[in-house]
Design a protein around this motif. Structure first.
Motif: not given
Length: 230
Positions: A211-219, A162-171, A178-179, A203-209
């Protein structure tokens, strides 16, 4: 428990204040983080909703050793026989050889951080595979990204889907608009900010955290906007 599809074959399993993730694929399911201790039933419910079970879990990827991320790893490993992946630096705390380190909390949340530090350590579990950015050992289309700071061996995971999904954890975490921000328990330290800058290079489109909702595009752009002001 809330199960939310965030991309094709990728699901967020949340308690409202902490998230884990299911990555479904042809060879089984990869679980990223495991919620608090004794919450394996929440993960089981999420698996059931997508037509899977613990028997389908092939890998458990831990971003770090804190109880809200590694808490149910031992129970899920026992139920699934999945391998546990984590950094070598965080492995001693995951194995129970030492207490998980306190996060670098800023002064204004130190009382909350103290309360969190008094919580029981997660049930210990073996780490089967050490992960690092230089060691390509992850299943499927995932790779490790070294993001130390929140813990010495904190690791994020980048999924080539999906254009790259980063699972960020608590970083880091995301605001409701969406900031990207450091999060309640990350003050500005050399390690924390270096990891944020490193993420912004990817380079990635989404970020999954955690303790918060994901950023769905332009992450990735959201991370770059944040680090530009550091």
């Amino acid at each position: 428990m809330a199960l939310e599809s965030i991309a094709d074959g990728v699901y967020q399993v949340g308690l409202g204040y902490v998230n884990s993730y299911l990555v479904d694929g042809d060879e089984g399911v990869t679980l990223i983080d495991t919620l608090l201790p004794r919450k394996e039933g929440v993960v089981a419910d999420g698996l059931r909703e997508i037509g899977r079970s613990f028997e389908d879990v092939r890998a458990i990827l831990l971003t770090h050793s804190h109880a809200d991320h590694a808490g149910s790893a031992a129970a899920i490993k026992a139920a699934s026989s999945a391998a546990v992946y984590a950094s070598e630096s965080d492995a001693p705390a995951i194995r129970g050889d030492m207490k998980p380190p306190n996060p670098p909390a800023p002064w204004y949340v130190q009382p909350m951080a103290l309360i969190v530090s008094l919580l029981p350590a997660p049930p210990p579990t073996a780490v089967d595979v050490y992960v690092s950015e230089s060691n390509d050992v992850l299943p499927g289309d995932l790779r490790a990204i070294d993001t130390p700071g929140h813990t010495p061996g904190h690791t994020s995971y980048l999924l080539d889907r999906a254009g790259g999904i980063l699972f960020v954890g608590d970083a880091a975490k995301a605001t409701k608009d969406g900031r990207v921000v450091r999060g309640y328990f990350n003050r500005s330290t050399t390690a924390v900010d270096a990891s944020l800058r490193h993420i912004a290079e990817l380079d990635f489109q989404m970020a999954a955290f955690g303790h918060s909702d994901p950023i769905g595009t332009g992450a990735a752009a959201a991370f770059r906007s944040f680090v530009a002001a550091l």
